[in-house]
Enzyme design. Sequence first.
Site, PDB file in Angstrom:
ATOM      1  NE  ARG A 142      -3.660  -2.153   2.711  1.00  0.00           N
ATOM      2  CZ  ARG A 142      -3.440  -3.284   3.364  1.00  0.00           C
ATOM      3  NH1 ARG A 142      -2.280  -3.480   3.972  1.00  0.00           N
ATOM      4  NH2 ARG A 142      -4.377  -4.220   3.431  1.00  0.00           N
ATOM      5  NE  ARG A 173      -3.114  -3.177  -1.681  1.00  0.00           N
ATOM      6  CZ  ARG A 173      -2.741  -4.090  -0.776  1.00  0.00           C
ATOM      7  NH1 ARG A 173      -1.462  -4.375  -0.619  1.00  0.00           N
ATOM      8  NH2 ARG A 173      -3.645  -4.715  -0.045  1.00  0.00           N
ATOM      9  CE1 TYR A 232      -5.859  -7.266  -7.561  1.00  0.00           C
ATOM     10  CE2 TYR A 232      -6.129  -8.247  -5.396  1.00  0.00           C
ATOM     11  CZ  TYR A 232      -5.889  -7.149  -6.182  1.00  0.00           C
ATOM     12  OH  TYR A 232      -5.689  -5.925  -5.616  1.00  0.00           O
TER      13      TYR A 232
END
Length: 339
Positions: A174, A272, A305
Amino acid sequence: MNINDYQCPRLLKDFLFYMLTIKGRSQRTIDAYYIDLRLFLRYLKASNEHLPMDTPNLADISIEDIPDKTILGITLSDAYGFLNYVQTTNENNAATRSRKVSSLRSFYNYLSSKAGLLEISPIKDLETPNQRKSLPKYLTLEESLRLLRAVDGPSPRKERDYCIITLLLNCGMRLSELVGIKKGSIHWEDRTLTLLGKGNKERMVYLNDACTSALEVYLAVRPEPEVDKDREYLFLSQNKRPLTPRRVEQIVEQNLKLAGLDGRGYSPHKLRHTAATLMYQHGGVDIRVLKEILGHVNLGTTEIYTHVANPQVESAIRDNPLGSIAAPRTKKAVTNKED
């Protein structure tokens, strides 16, 4: 900003101190709680005193004098009225309203279960607005390589900027974790890096060859800060001060522009997403391992994802035994020359 500097009632300050010291929330999270709850209390005061609601964010309304009984005496209707007000302002999106619902829930749960000022939270049945779930935006492998090539240009601080983008693309950290990296958190012996994530939770990520190389090159030219408390931070500005999140965003934006990738909504957080997607697509990483790498609390957060481009799903459809049957073609009518 120090909590004592917040212009708000004691009940809200007590809640913010509790979240900071007992629950270990970050200062950034505390600031977000304050902004959300300050707006709610401004709305509450405006409603109770029949004040005009047309001022953006009700900015002229002071909430320091709101009595405890007003805060403790709200109803579920007050909460829904507040969300309706938010929806009619420039913050009209489900994600914003969902965050405000979360802030309200946390505040009134604290007032009931921790402070003991309420028998039960008056908004326990407050529903969260439905959010449209969208797939994460990410750079392709080719675009990621273009970005890295663009960073390795004539910039006077290219070693630092290259290291920043390399870590973002390879480790999936992050933005807040990146700016918080300290030199002592790099463990060269086992090639690992300790990150301080959400809720002050530490996690360890491994450094591949690209990361260790970028770190070595940057550390060789990294300036030494003059202020003692700044010396432990890895990434420094031109003034030898720790980089701010906003400055990192600008660095990423500048290099995306150099790579011809600007104007597409990419950001450090999208890098990210890129790291996670590339690890899943090309690294064959298990989704549970990816969860640990990214520092997610829930597996459901990581599972997004798997929907970006799952090679197994593509293969399953391609190898369907019916997948090679061609559609029948309609024979064209033969034209009669005499017609």
